[in-house]
Design an enzyme around this catalytic site. Structure first.
Site, short mmCIF file in Angstrom:
data_model
loop_
_atom_site.label_atom_id
_atom_site.label_comp_id
_atom_site.label_asym_id
_atom_site.label_seq_id
_atom_site.Cartn_x
_atom_site.Cartn_y
_atom_site.Cartn_z
N ASP A 141 57.97 22.73 111.27
CA ASP A 141 58.78 23.13 110.13
C ASP A 141 59.08 21.94 109.23
O ASP A 141 60.11 21.89 108.56
CB ASP A 141 60.09 23.76 110.63
CG ASP A 141 60.81 24.53 109.54
OD1 ASP A 141 62.03 24.79 109.69
OD2 ASP A 141 60.18 24.86 108.50
N LYS A 144 54.78 20.61 104.64
CA LYS A 144 53.72 21.58 104.97
C LYS A 144 52.34 20.94 105.02
O LYS A 144 51.47 21.42 105.73
CB LYS A 144 53.76 22.74 103.97
CG LYS A 144 55.15 23.38 103.84
CD LYS A 144 55.82 23.65 105.20
CE LYS A 144 57.33 23.83 105.08
NZ LYS A 144 58.01 23.79 106.40
N ASP A 169 56.41 27.59 110.87
CA ASP A 169 57.19 28.27 109.84
C ASP A 169 56.48 28.15 108.49
O ASP A 169 55.67 27.24 108.29
CB ASP A 169 58.59 27.64 109.75
CG ASP A 169 59.52 28.45 108.84
OD1 ASP A 169 60.45 27.86 108.26
OD2 ASP A 169 59.29 29.68 108.69
N ASN A 170 56.76 29.05 107.57
CA ASN A 170 56.34 28.95 106.16
C ASN A 170 54.84 29.01 105.91
O ASN A 170 54.35 28.38 104.97
CB ASN A 170 56.87 27.65 105.55
CG ASN A 170 58.33 27.44 105.78
OD1 ASN A 170 58.74 26.48 106.44
ND2 ASN A 170 59.14 28.35 105.26
N GLU A 199 63.58 32.57 104.21
CA GLU A 199 64.99 32.64 104.62
C GLU A 199 65.92 33.01 103.46
O GLU A 199 65.80 32.52 102.36
CB GLU A 199 65.45 31.30 105.23
CG GLU A 199 65.13 30.06 104.45
CD GLU A 199 63.81 29.45 104.85
OE1 GLU A 199 62.92 30.19 105.32
OE2 GLU A 199 63.63 28.25 104.68
#
Ligand SMILES: Cc1ccc(Cc2cc(O)c(O)c(C(=O)NC/C=C/[C@H]3O[C@@H](n4cnc5c(N)ncnc54)[C@H](O)[C@@H]3O)c2)cc1
Ligand SMILES: [Mg+2]
Length: 214
Positions: A141, A144, A169-170, A199
């Site tokens: 996380d 990126k 994540d993401n 989120e």
């Protein structure tokens, strides 16, 4: 001097959460981010998916890349069995300081080792510095564009074993296209996408769970 958003998030935890109660810490941060100021925590919706993956694996060793304010650190550590260890890497000293206080408020210091530094520097030192053989779970996380290089570094350092899980994540927003392409096309991983939302918003995002096949 002006306070920072992480400082205001910590104040909300100290004001609204009960010391030693991780769920109340998680709730206080989600309330703050939903109603006061958005912050890049994995959040409540994706957090439930994270919780279910952690509970399913019941990991003895966890590596988190990108602590930020410690929200996902608290979610994960609160689900770990006794004697399990979570090592979380954070290279921003201001974020690291806030995260330490959030983790302490939740009463989870004994399960968490927050290491201040860059993932690229510390992943190669995991065995010698922390006596870690392999990680049962890695939660990605952080920036990126670091997901793919750090995954390759983790592989090269022999930190994965058959059944180790990477949870990222993401993968949609902000997005990690090179990581997704690599992990989904690699014969060494079995991947699964958990569709969710960025989120505290209605924007699509999701988590990618990848099992290392050894
Ligand atoms: C366009 C756009 C922008 C933002 C969003 C929203 C959005 C939603 C999200 O859930 C996100 O996770 C993010 C996001 O950018 N996360 C980056 C998180 C970094 C944290 O990790 C730390 N760190 C970064 N690289 C390293 C490293 N090598 N070693 C150690 N720590 C590192 C930093 O110090 C930060 O503590 C953004 C959506 C869309
Ligand atoms: Mg994130």
């Amino acid at each position: 001097t002006q306070s920072t958003r992480p400082q205001r998030l910590l104040s909300a935890v100290q004001k609204n959460a009960t010391r030693g109660d991780p769920r109340s810490v998680v709730q206080a941060i989600d309330q703050f981010c939903r109603h006061k100021e958005w912050a890049m925590n994995v959040g409540d919706e994706k957090g439930c998916i994270l919780d279910s993956v952690v509970s399913e694996i019941n990991p003895a060793t966890v590596l988190e890349l990108g602590t930020y304010c410690g929200y996902s650190t608290v979610r994960i550590a609160s689900l770990l069995p006794p004697h399990a260890k979570l090592i979380t890497l954070e290279f921003n000293p201001n974020y690291a300081s806030i995260a330490r206080q959030v983790i302490a408020w939740a009463g989870l210091e004994d399960k968490v080792q927050l290491v201040e530094g860059a993932s690229g520097d510390w992943i190669p030192k995991m065995k010698e510095q922390f006596g870690v053989k392999t990680f049962d779970l890695v939660f990605l996380d952080h920036w990126k564009d670091r997901y793919l290089p750090d995954t390759k570094l983790i592989e090269e350092c022999g930190l994965l074993t058959k059944g180790s899980v990477l949870l990222a994540d993401n993968v949609i927003c902000p997005g990690t296209p090179d990581y997704l392409e690599y992990i989904r096309s690699s014969p060494q991983y079995e991947s699964q996408y958990f569709k969710s939302h960025l989120e505290y918003t209605k924007v699509e995002d999701g988590l990618e769970k990848s099992v290392f096949l050894g």
